[in-house]
Design an enzyme around this catalytic site. Structure first.
Site, PDB file in Angstrom:
ATOM      1  N   GLU A  40      48.970 -28.829  -1.320  1.00 40.93           N
ATOM      2  CA  GLU A  40      47.986 -29.913  -1.410  1.00 40.93           C
ATOM      3  C   GLU A  40      47.292 -29.741  -2.752  1.00 40.93           C
ATOM      4  O   GLU A  40      46.515 -28.810  -2.940  1.00 40.93           O
ATOM      5  CB  GLU A  40      46.979 -29.790  -0.250  1.00 40.93           C
ATOM      6  N   ARG A  44      40.660 -32.844  -8.099  1.00 39.42           N
ATOM      7  CA  ARG A  44      39.310 -32.474  -8.541  1.00 39.42           C
ATOM      8  C   ARG A  44      39.281 -32.110  -9.999  1.00 39.42           C
ATOM      9  O   ARG A  44      38.226 -31.788 -10.535  1.00 39.42           O
ATOM     10  CB  ARG A  44      38.836 -31.233  -7.779  1.00 39.42           C
ATOM     11  N   THR A  68      41.523 -34.146  -1.719  1.00 36.95           N
ATOM     12  CA  THR A  68      40.292 -34.690  -2.301  1.00 36.95           C
ATOM     13  C   THR A  68      40.520 -36.113  -2.834  1.00 36.95           C
ATOM     14  O   THR A  68      40.101 -36.462  -3.938  1.00 36.95           O
ATOM     15  CB  THR A  68      39.729 -33.779  -3.422  1.00 36.95           C
ATOM     16  N   LYS A 128      41.786 -33.578   8.816  1.00 37.59           N
ATOM     17  CA  LYS A 128      41.348 -32.288   8.299  1.00 37.59           C
ATOM     18  C   LYS A 128      40.016 -31.968   8.965  1.00 37.59           C
ATOM     19  O   LYS A 128      39.138 -32.835   9.017  1.00 37.59           O
ATOM     20  CB  LYS A 128      41.172 -32.396   6.775  1.00 37.59           C
TER      21      LYS A 128
END
Ligand code: ELE
Length: 213
Positions: A40, A44, A68, A128
């Site tokens: 993953e 960011r 994110t 999540k």
């Protein structure tokens, strides 16, 4: 098989913060060497998308997704870069709708029952659980998941999960895979500690295999 089923087979998702796109392929190779061809890549950092695209293009054996993912634009950027799935620490119905339209399987973040219901309404297959440990750990997840067992919703606890607690989380039937940065930390990647990453990946895979018999 859905992409989240594929992901669940590994039981553990390396969460990656990538500062330099040129680290993407050595990182992917280290994870592949460790028997964990899954990542993953969190959006960011400025080079995250470029790194994700490198992996998707040059290491087709890797199951690579974007983390994110916060905006509609990022849904399309992640998909164009080759992300097979996307996740987010929180839940945003507009982003979920966009992901559905784009055909990008999306696991939003939840930490409350209300958020679980938002995810169910949007047709999510996996969420999540973030931030897993500070939010209340296994006790909270057990309690939150209980009313929704019949929906088949799967959980990906992330945030404070470690190699030491991996087994406790995977013992919960609703937990499809845990997520964490410990397998390939930002420092590991910055220093090119590829063997250490491969070793930690292998240790996690071996543990999952042992736990699942
Ligand atoms: O950005 C995302 O999509 C996230 O879900 C957040 C990360 O999963 C956590 O930052 C994990 O951090 P650790 O506790 O170090 O494992």
């Amino acid at each position: 098989m859905s992409v989240f089923h594929e992901l669940a087979r590994f039981g553990v998702v390396p969460v990656i913060v990538l500062d330099r796109a040129e680290d993407a392929l050595p990182l992917a190779d280290a994870l592949i060497a460790g028997g964990l061809p899954l990542a993953e890549i969190t959006l960011r950092t400025p080079q995250a998308l470029a790194g994700l695209a490198e992996i998707a293009r040059h290491r087709p054996a890797m199951l690579v997704g974007a983390g994110t993912v916060l905006t509609e634009d990022q849904v399309h950027e992640a998909k164009a870069a080759g992300a097979r799935f996307a996740l987010s620490p929180g839940i945003d119905p507009l982003v979920l709708t966009e992901a559905q339209g784009a055909g990008l399987p999306f696991a939003p973040g939840i930490a409350t029952a209300t958020e679980v219901q938002m995810a169910l309404r949007a047709g999510c297959e996996m969420v999540k659980f973030f931030p897993a440990v500070p939010a209340g750990g296994i006790a909270l997840l057990k309690s939150i998941a209980a009313p929704y067992v019949h929906t088949g919703l799967g959980y990906n606890p992330t945030g404070g999960v470690t190699a030491e607690t991996l087994g406790d989380w995977l013992a919960l039937p609703q937990v499809r895979a845990v997520g964490g940065t410990w397998i390939a930390t930002q420092a590991d990647i910055a220093t090119g500690a590829w063997e250490a990453i491969a070793h930690k990946a292998r240790a996690a895979v071996d543990l999952v295999t042992r736990l699942r018999g």
